[in-house]
Design an enzyme around this catalytic site. Structure first.
Site, PDB file in Angstrom:
ATOM      1  N   CYS A 153       0.834  -1.205   0.000  1.00  0.00           N
ATOM      2  CA  CYS A 153       0.000   0.000   0.000  1.00  0.00           C
ATOM      3  C   CYS A 153       0.874   1.263   0.000  1.00  0.00           C
ATOM      4  O   CYS A 153       1.577   1.508  -0.964  1.00  0.00           O
ATOM      5  CB  CYS A 153      -0.963  -0.058   1.187  1.00  0.00           C
ATOM      6  SG  CYS A 153      -2.296   1.113   1.005  1.00  0.00           S
TER       7      CYS A 153
ATOM      8  N   HIS B  82      -3.751  -5.212   0.328  1.00  0.00           N
ATOM      9  CA  HIS B  82      -3.214  -5.670   1.621  1.00  0.00           C
ATOM     10  C   HIS B  82      -3.191  -7.203   1.693  1.00  0.00           C
ATOM     11  O   HIS B  82      -4.188  -7.811   2.084  1.00  0.00           O
ATOM     12  CB  HIS B  82      -4.074  -5.116   2.761  1.00  0.00           C
ATOM     13  CG  HIS B  82      -3.854  -3.666   2.996  1.00  0.00           C
ATOM     14  ND1 HIS B  82      -2.883  -3.195   3.846  1.00  0.00           N
ATOM     15  CD2 HIS B  82      -4.450  -2.575   2.466  1.00  0.00           C
ATOM     16  CE1 HIS B  82      -2.902  -1.874   3.839  1.00  0.00           C
ATOM     17  NE2 HIS B  82      -3.841  -1.471   3.010  1.00  0.00           N
TER      18      HIS B  82
ATOM     19  N   GLU C 279      -1.891  -9.024   3.826  1.00  0.00           N
ATOM     20  CA  GLU C 279      -1.889  -9.521   5.201  1.00  0.00           C
ATOM     21  C   GLU C 279      -3.285  -9.712   5.789  1.00  0.00           C
ATOM     22  O   GLU C 279      -3.433 -10.391   6.788  1.00  0.00           O
ATOM     23  CB  GLU C 279      -1.072  -8.564   6.101  1.00  0.00           C
ATOM     24  CG  GLU C 279      -1.699  -7.201   6.382  1.00  0.00           C
ATOM     25  CD  GLU C 279      -1.475  -6.174   5.261  1.00  0.00           C
ATOM     26  OE1 GLU C 279      -1.170  -6.590   4.133  1.00  0.00           O
ATOM     27  OE2 GLU C 279      -1.645  -4.967   5.519  1.00  0.00           O
TER      28      GLU C 279
ATOM     29  N   SER D 141      -0.351 -14.603  37.378  1.00  0.00           N
ATOM     30  CA  SER D 141      -1.688 -14.022  37.475  1.00  0.00           C
ATOM     31  C   SER D 141      -2.756 -15.058  37.187  1.00  0.00           C
ATOM     32  O   SER D 141      -3.937 -14.799  37.333  1.00  0.00           O
ATOM     33  CB  SER D 141      -1.815 -12.897  36.444  1.00  0.00           C
ATOM     34  OG  SER D 141      -1.779 -13.459  35.139  1.00  0.00           O
ATOM     35  N   GLY D 142      -2.342 -16.243  36.741  1.00  0.00           N
ATOM     36  CA  GLY D 142      -3.323 -17.223  36.288  1.00  0.00           C
ATOM     37  C   GLY D 142      -3.545 -17.103  34.782  1.00  0.00           C
ATOM     38  O   GLY D 142      -4.118 -17.975  34.162  1.00  0.00           O
ATOM     39  N   GLY D 143      -3.098 -16.001  34.191  1.00  0.00           N
ATOM     40  CA  GLY D 143      -3.259 -15.797  32.749  1.00  0.00           C
ATOM     41  C   GLY D 143      -2.230 -16.575  31.944  1.00  0.00           C
ATOM     42  O   GLY D 143      -1.275 -17.129  32.504  1.00  0.00           O
ATOM     43  N   VAL D 144      -2.437 -16.603  30.628  1.00  0.00           N
ATOM     44  CA  VAL D 144      -1.594 -17.428  29.756  1.00  0.00           C
ATOM     45  C   VAL D 144      -0.132 -16.948  29.760  1.00  0.00           C
ATOM     46  O   VAL D 144       0.784 -17.758  29.894  1.00  0.00           O
ATOM     47  CB  VAL D 144      -2.117 -17.365  28.298  1.00  0.00           C
ATOM     48  CG1 VAL D 144      -1.318 -18.294  27.401  1.00  0.00           C
ATOM     49  CG2 VAL D 144      -3.575 -17.711  28.238  1.00  0.00           C
ATOM     50  N   ASP D 145       0.076 -15.637  29.638  1.00  0.00           N
ATOM     51  CA  ASP D 145       1.439 -15.140  29.422  1.00  0.00           C
ATOM     52  C   ASP D 145       2.353 -15.417  30.618  1.00  0.00           C
ATOM     53  O   ASP D 145       3.449 -15.957  30.465  1.00  0.00           O
ATOM     54  CB  ASP D 145       1.434 -13.638  29.125  1.00  0.00           C
ATOM     55  CG  ASP D 145       0.567 -13.305  27.925  1.00  0.00           C
ATOM     56  OD1 ASP D 145       0.272 -14.233  27.160  1.00  0.00           O
ATOM     57  OD2 ASP D 145       0.187 -12.134  27.766  1.00  0.00           O
ATOM     58  N   SER D 146       1.899 -15.054  31.810  1.00  0.00           N
ATOM     59  CA  SER D 146       2.781 -15.269  32.969  1.00  0.00           C
ATOM     60  C   SER D 146       2.965 -16.770  33.228  1.00  0.00           C
ATOM     61  O   SER D 146       4.038 -17.206  33.643  1.00  0.00           O
ATOM     62  CB  SER D 146       2.256 -14.545  34.214  1.00  0.00           C
ATOM     63  OG  SER D 146       1.019 -15.060  34.626  1.00  0.00           O
ATOM     64  N   SER D 147       1.930 -17.563  32.954  1.00  0.00           N
ATOM     65  CA  SER D 147       2.050 -19.010  33.192  1.00  0.00           C
ATOM     66  C   SER D 147       3.076 -19.634  32.247  1.00  0.00           C
ATOM     67  O   SER D 147       3.922 -20.430  32.670  1.00  0.00           O
ATOM     68  CB  SER D 147       0.697 -19.705  32.996  1.00  0.00           C
ATOM     69  OG  SER D 147      -0.275 -19.107  33.797  1.00  0.00           O
TER      70      SER D 147
END
Ligand code: XMP
Length: 506
Positions: free
Chosen positions: A79, A166, A168, A220-226
């Site tokens: 573009c 585009h 993508e 935190s129980g979340g995906v990233d920190s786990s």
């Protein structure tokens, strides 16, 4: 050496998407501001120029020196990127007679490696107010659409291409193939970027970086920190201590269940029940921002106290991921960074920061988690706000209100799982409203609370639509909440999209 594609960001909303598409081709890439090209990095195998909110002829338009890029790297302009290469090369770019927007059929005009395997009449997505009206002599048009003669071009004798559509975005059906032709066919990617290769190289790098040092990490129980914790655990084992703070506003049984999951994963984890302190600090507070501040600060204090009980800690690890780090360009050129829940933690603790996921997109974090053998229910968990149910109880917070909300929320979330709907929504929860309404139960008149159910579909939480859940499901959940959660006699379903509403009510 890990090969890499550089994506020069000229401020388009789809720049991150280009990055994700390249990674899906098992090729490592980095998104950098348009004026930060790493010219001395020998691992760069190709460059992609993104779109932009500007016109190339604007005074304020973002520019880069094409003479340093052309003939040095294989290059694809998308573009604005395509228009910039053409314009700087001596071509003309002008406002399009009508804004070219939406689906269009792409027809190949001249056979080219970029278009290999792409059917004639492939669908592409256009979104631009300007158009290339004349090309420099040595540029050849390789594809057109009914409205746009120069939909794609190639510079003769050079590894440089431009596309005005585009590739993508999802609606460009030939987009993945086109990017594959560029990244693999033209740039020569060996396709060596995968969850497994990431784990192997990161574990090795973490061992070198951390040696015998001790590290703390907030779960935190979340995906990233786990996922960050499991990865670090693989690298340094017991030198990692994880701290999981219960502020009292988690979901029903969340603290116990998640702590159990973490222990099963072999993590060295300390669970801290700090709910008493948070409830007393929050008593009588109704302003949403103050609630957030109190919880954020309380979290930092508790974490800091616990971490100080461990001797000789040198590092603080965090589950920061790539979208948190990318410096996105605003129209004015200032740099915006995304917000962090526990922003003050690294400064306060005076520890070195370790962020092993900082190069990964969310879907890659999940793939790494799976590869590390983490259970699916941890990997597919919905996002949940740091301040938890505190921002889903409108008005002041009491233990009684939290219990009511936990019970209603539990029925909704369990229901979504039982009906096979959990994975179809981005996130869901219940909001406790500060209103009471009249009802009738048996022969009794009631005057009790109302709750709202919220479930949304989204890809990044920037925009969201309300989830079109089946009526039968909503009827069942509503019945169960009213019949079993004492204190609630009315259930509503939130049918607002974002924007203009937000996902959370506070
Ligand atoms: P909104 O409500 O702004 O939320 O549409 C977008 C996403 O962010 C989550 N959210 C938060 N996450 N701390 C967090 O960690 C917060 O204070 C916070 N507020 C909103 C929200 O759940 C949604 O996923």
């Amino acid at each position: 050496m890990q090969q890499k594609i550089i994506i020069l960001d000229f401020g388009s909303q789809t720049t991150q998407l280009i990055g994700r598409r390249v990674r899906e081709l098992n090729t490592y890439c980095e998104i950098v501001p348009y004026n930060k090209m790493p010219y001395d990095d020998p691992s760069v195998i190709g460059v992609i120029l993104s779109g932009s909110p500007f016109s190339v002829y604007d005074n304020k338009a973002f520019k880069t020196d094409m003479s340093l890029l052309r003939r040095r790297y294989p290059m694809l302009g998308i573009c604005y990127g395509a228009q910039l290469i053409a314009y700087e090369g001596g071509g003309s770019v002008e406002p399009a007679p009508s804004r070219e927007y939406g689906r269009a059929k792409l027809t190949t005009v001249s056979a080219d490696p970029l278009l290999e395997g792409i059917d004639t009449d492939a669908q592409v997505w256009m979104s631009h107010g300007d158009t290339i009206t004349s090309l420099p002599d040595n540029f050849t048009i390789i594809a057109s659409t009914p409205e746009v003669a120069c939909a794609a071009y190639h510079i003769n004798g050079e590894q440089t291409w431009g596309v005005q559509f585009h590739p993508e975005v999802f609606h460009s059906t030939c987009g993945t193939r086109l990017l594959e032709n560029f990244v693999v066919g033209i740039c020569g990617s060996k396709r060596d970027w995968s969850a497994e290769s990431f784990i192997e190289s990161t574990v090795k790098a973490l061992r070198e970086q951390l040696g015998d040092d001790k590290v703390v990490l907030g779960l935190s129980g979340g995906v990233d920190s786990s996922v960050a914790a499991v990865l670090l655990n693989r690298a340094i084992g017991k030198n990692l201590t994880c701290i999981f703070v219960d502020h009292g506003m988690l979901r029903k049984n969340e603290f116990t269940n998640v702590l159990h999951d973490y222990e099963c994963l072999g993590l060295n984890v300390i669970g801290v029940d700090a709910s008493e302190r948070f409830f007393s600090e929050l008593a009588g507070v109704t302003d949403p921002e103050r609630k957030r501040k109190i919880i954020g600060k309380g979290f930092i204090d508790v974490f800091d106290e616990e971490a100080h009980k461990i001797k000789d800690v040198k590092w603080l690890a965090q589950g920061t991921i790539y979208p948190d780090c990318i410096e996105s360009l605003s129209i004015t050129g200032t740099v915006i960074k995304s917000h962090h829940n526990v922003g003050g933690l690294p400064e306060k603790m005076n520890l070195k920061l370790c962020e092993p996921l900082r190069l990964l997109f969310k879907d890659e974090v999940r793939a790494v988690g799976r590869s590390l053998g983490m259970p699916e229910h941890l990997i597919k968990r919905h996002p949940f706000p740091g301040p938890g149910l505190a921002v889903r109880i409108l008005g002041d917070i009491t233990r009684e209100k939290v219990t009511i909300l936990q019970n209603a929320d539990d029925i909704f979330i369990r229901g979504l799982r039982e009906w096979g709907l959990y994975d179809k929504v981005w996130q869901a929860g219940v909001i406790l409203l500060p209103v009471q309404s009249v009802g009738v139960m048996g022969d009794e008149r009631t005057y009790e609370r109302a709750v709202a159910l919220r479930a949304v579909t989204s890809t990044d939480a920037m925009t969201a639509d309300w989830a079109h859940l089946p009526y039968d499901f909503l009827a069942k959940v509503s019945n169960e909440i009213i019949n079993t959660v004492r204190g609630v006699n009315r259930v509503c379903y939130d049918i607002s999209s974002k924007p203009p509403a937000t996902i959370e009510w506070e």
